[in-house]
Design an enzyme around this catalytic site. Structure first.
Site: not given
Ligand code: L34
Length: 295
Positions: A53, A97, A120
């Site tokens: 982020k 988070q 959020d």
């Molecule tokens: N307050 N907490 C708050 N806001 C959020 O919007 C989140 N979330 C969830 C967990 N807690 C939070 C996220 O940001 C889940 N989440 C999130 C964001 C980005 C990715 C995964 C979860 C992401 O970039 N995923 C990549 C792979 C990352 C990896 O290798 O672990 C993808 O391609 O899916």
């Protein structure tokens, strides 16, 4: 023919480029959109997401900052940090988070954030606005990102049967609200399934658009999917894999290979919904910054 892949990385890149252009327009007016992420404790997955982020903010010409607090932080200390950020005019978006350590009441934390900085979309004011279809709402980033994946992929949603697996506050419930609304990327007939739903497959097999957000690795099988359906996989599950470098691999809530054989469109994990969550966070933050000009 196997399903067409919905490329979340590519669509997120387009959204982020749009956000960067919007940020560039604000800069000459002395306004640099700023996001502050608060990370409490040392959950390894959270550390990865938070770093992504911050990096995405910088790439879009925005201010991105992470406040890292120890797992022993008290609720009062965390609330004091939020009060300070609420009062800071350089901070347009605040995100704590999740999950926070067990001794902290997440709902109390969320309610403390100024709704105008709640990028959020977790504050009850924004949840209510999403439900009534108020265009001023900050919609939660994950379901908002799913909606953009559908529209950017040219998928017609009006009149379609959308079936959502999972009733979480962060994904399932706001996803239902967004898809049942009148308008682009919406106008669906929505069903929300959950742990007490009887005969789950009888619902999922009716879905033109199936959204899996239950957090159970590879729970959705090909037999649960109508041929030609659009399948959006919100799940991000770490499963043990001794052959993988880190000892685990990431899978979604959908058994990808077999469902790909029956669906018309499908999102991969990783590379599907996850990158969109971050892109929508940037979009919400730029909008929060822009709204400070007209207040
Ligand atoms: N307050 N907490 C708050 N806001 C959020 O919007 C989140 N979330 C969830 C967990 N807690 C939070 C996220 O940001 C889940 N989440 C999130 C964001 C980005 C990715 C995964 C979860 C992401 O970039 N995923 C990549 C792979 C990352 C990896 O290798 O672990 C993808 O391609 O899916």
């Amino acid at each position: 023919m196997p399903a067409e892949l919905i490329d979340g990385v590519a669509i997120a890149a387009r959204v982020r480029a749009r956000v960067a252009a919007e940020a560039a327009v604000l800069a000459p007016r002395g306004l640099v959109p700023g996001l502050t992420v608060v990370l409490v404790g040392d959950d390894p997955a959270s550390a990865v997401y938070v770093a992504s982020k911050e990096k995405a903010c910088h790439e879009a010409g925005m201010r991105g900052e992470t406040i890292r607090l120890p797992a022993t932080t008290t609720e009062a200390e965390l609330l004091a940090v939020i009060d300070r950020l609420n009062a800071d005019p350089a901070v347009h978006g605040i995100l704590v988070q999740m999950p926070v350590p067990r001794h902290i009441d997440a709902q109390a934390v969320i309610r403390r954030i100024d709704p105008a900085k709640d990028v959020d979309g977790f504050h009850p004011v924004n949840a209510g606005k999403v439900l009534i279809g108020d265009p001023d709402a900050f919609a939660p980033c994950t379901p908002a990102g799913v909606q953009v994946l559908l529209t950017e992929s040219g998928i017609e949603t009006a009149g379609k049967e959308a079936v959502i697996l999972g009733r979480s506050t962060i994904v399932g419930k706001p996803m239902a609200a967004l898809l049942m609304q009148a308008g682009r990327g919406a106008d669906c007939t929505v069903t929300v399934c959950h742990s007490r739903t009887r005969d789950l497959a009888s619902h999922t097999r009716r879905a033109d658009i199936l959204i899996a957000a239950i957090g159970k690795p590879e729970m959705v099988t090909a037999e649960m999917v109508k041929p030609g359906a659009v399948v959006i996989d919100v799940g991000i599950n770490r499963v043990e894999d001794p052959t993988a470098k880190q000892g685990y691999r990431i899978v979604g809530d959908v058994r990808f290979e077999e469902v790909r054989a029956v669906a018309s469109h499908i999102t991969p994990v990783p590379g599907g919904v996850g990158p969109m969550t971050i892109a929508m966070l940037l979009a919400n933050t730029v909008r929060a910054a822009r709204l400070t000009l007209v207040r």
